[in-house]
Motif scaffolding. Structure first.
Motif, PDB file in Angstrom:
ATOM      1  N   SER A 111       0.847  -1.185   0.000  1.00  0.00           N
ATOM      2  CA  SER A 111       0.000   0.000   0.000  1.00  0.00           C
ATOM      3  C   SER A 111       0.886   1.239   0.000  1.00  0.00           C
ATOM      4  O   SER A 111       1.703   1.415   0.903  1.00  0.00           O
ATOM      5  CB  SER A 111      -0.887  -0.014   1.236  1.00  0.00           C
ATOM      6  N   ASP A 112       0.756   2.076  -1.029  1.00  0.00           N
ATOM      7  CA  ASP A 112       1.542   3.304  -1.126  1.00  0.00           C
ATOM      8  C   ASP A 112       0.779   4.426  -0.437  1.00  0.00           C
ATOM      9  O   ASP A 112      -0.266   4.853  -0.902  1.00  0.00           O
ATOM     10  CB  ASP A 112       1.806   3.641  -2.591  1.00  0.00           C
ATOM     11  N   GLY A 113       1.300   4.878   0.673  1.00  0.00           N
ATOM     12  CA  GLY A 113       0.623   5.895   1.468  1.00  0.00           C
ATOM     13  C   GLY A 113       0.745   7.307   0.932  1.00  0.00           C
ATOM     14  O   GLY A 113       0.149   8.225   1.477  1.00  0.00           O
ATOM     15  N   SER A 114       1.519   7.510  -0.157  1.00  0.00           N
ATOM     16  CA  SER A 114       1.675   8.867  -0.678  1.00  0.00           C
ATOM     17  C   SER A 114       0.366   9.416  -1.232  1.00  0.00           C
ATOM     18  O   SER A 114       0.167  10.622  -1.286  1.00  0.00           O
ATOM     19  CB  SER A 114       2.762   8.907  -1.755  1.00  0.00           C
ATOM     20  N   VAL A 115      -0.532   8.543  -1.634  1.00  0.00           N
ATOM     21  CA  VAL A 115      -1.830   8.975  -2.172  1.00  0.00           C
ATOM     22  C   VAL A 115      -2.823   9.201  -1.042  1.00  0.00           C
ATOM     23  O   VAL A 115      -3.542  10.199  -1.018  1.00  0.00           O
ATOM     24  CB  VAL A 115      -2.379   7.929  -3.169  1.00  0.00           C
ATOM     25  N   THR A 116      -2.865   8.288  -0.086  1.00  0.00           N
ATOM     26  CA  THR A 116      -3.854   8.340   0.998  1.00  0.00           C
ATOM     27  C   THR A 116      -3.370   9.122   2.214  1.00  0.00           C
ATOM     28  O   THR A 116      -4.115   9.308   3.160  1.00  0.00           O
ATOM     29  CB  THR A 116      -4.202   6.914   1.457  1.00  0.00           C
ATOM     30  N   ARG A 117      -2.103   9.546   2.193  1.00  0.00           N
ATOM     31  CA  ARG A 117      -1.478  10.258   3.310  1.00  0.00           C
ATOM     32  C   ARG A 117      -1.472   9.403   4.575  1.00  0.00           C
ATOM     33  O   ARG A 117      -1.645   9.893   5.682  1.00  0.00           O
ATOM     34  CB  ARG A 117      -2.112  11.627   3.531  1.00  0.00           C
ATOM     35  N   GLU A 118      -1.311   8.102   4.381  1.00  0.00           N
ATOM     36  CA  GLU A 118      -1.148   7.163   5.492  1.00  0.00           C
ATOM     37  C   GLU A 118       0.224   6.522   5.338  1.00  0.00           C
ATOM     38  O   GLU A 118       0.896   6.702   4.339  1.00  0.00           O
ATOM     39  CB  GLU A 118      -2.244   6.107   5.439  1.00  0.00           C
ATOM     40  N   SER A 120       2.960   3.973   4.356  1.00  0.00           N
ATOM     41  CA  SER A 120       3.076   2.941   3.323  1.00  0.00           C
ATOM     42  C   SER A 120       3.303   1.594   3.982  1.00  0.00           C
ATOM     43  O   SER A 120       3.895   1.505   5.063  1.00  0.00           O
ATOM     44  CB  SER A 120       4.251   3.242   2.393  1.00  0.00           C
ATOM     45  N   LYS A 141       0.648  -2.623  -9.386  1.00  0.00           N
ATOM     46  CA  LYS A 141       0.102  -2.443  -8.034  1.00  0.00           C
ATOM     47  C   LYS A 141       1.151  -2.665  -6.950  1.00  0.00           C
ATOM     48  O   LYS A 141       0.997  -2.196  -5.828  1.00  0.00           O
ATOM     49  CB  LYS A 141      -1.095  -3.368  -7.807  1.00  0.00           C
TER      50      LYS A 141
END
Length: 154
Positions: A111-118, A120, A141
């Motif tokens: 899961s790449d957190g750069s998009v969701t601001r969470e 990674s 993915k």
């Protein structure tokens, strides 16, 4: 049956503090073409990431799975910085080293957190064994956003 004894590190391996963890790397990995083609920065980053494997209680791993881990800015700036110096002084160097580890098959991005601001989520991978034998196919993915952008722009 007797209990398995806890390994006590030798004096040259550790300071002996109770919170100390190891980052085991086997000779087959060190001698692999995938490891040898990594930059020194990426090799160093992998060792710090690997210390997460043994250093965090299972409940601290994403989904309780010890093969998954977080490695965010807080870790590489605060926790792994020695004497006030960070492991990385800028995010782009961290991303470059992380992308090398993904490309060579040592880790994958869950899961790449750069998009969701969470934070990674990463997972250890054994695809490094195929490096140089066959092309390592990394699904989009499983790539961080920075790698996906490079593919789309080329």
């Amino acid at each position: 049956m007797s209990k398995k004894r806890k390994y006590i590190p030798k004096s040259f391996e550790s300071t002996g503090t109770s919170s100390d963890t190891s980052a085991n790397i086997y000779k087959s990995m060190l001698l692999s073409p995938a490891w040898k083609s990594l930059s020194k920065g990426a090799q160093n980053l992998y060792l710090y990431m690997k210390s997460q494997y043994y250093g965090v209680a299972t409940k601290g791993h994403p989904d309780g799975d010890s093969t998954k881990f977080h490695f965010n800015k807080c870790l590489y700036v605060n926790q792994y910085g020695a004497n006030g110096t960070a492991l990385y002084n800028n995010d782009s160097t961290f991303r470059k080293n992380r992308d090398e580890l993904v490309k060579n098959g040592f880790i994958r991005v869950v899961s790449d957190g750069s998009v969701t601001r969470e934070r990674s989520v990463y997972e250890y991978s054994d695809k490094w064994k195929d490096y140089g034998i066959k092309e390592i196919d990394i699904p989009i993915k499983d790539m961080p956003l920075s790698m996906q952008r490079k593919i789309k722009s080329s």
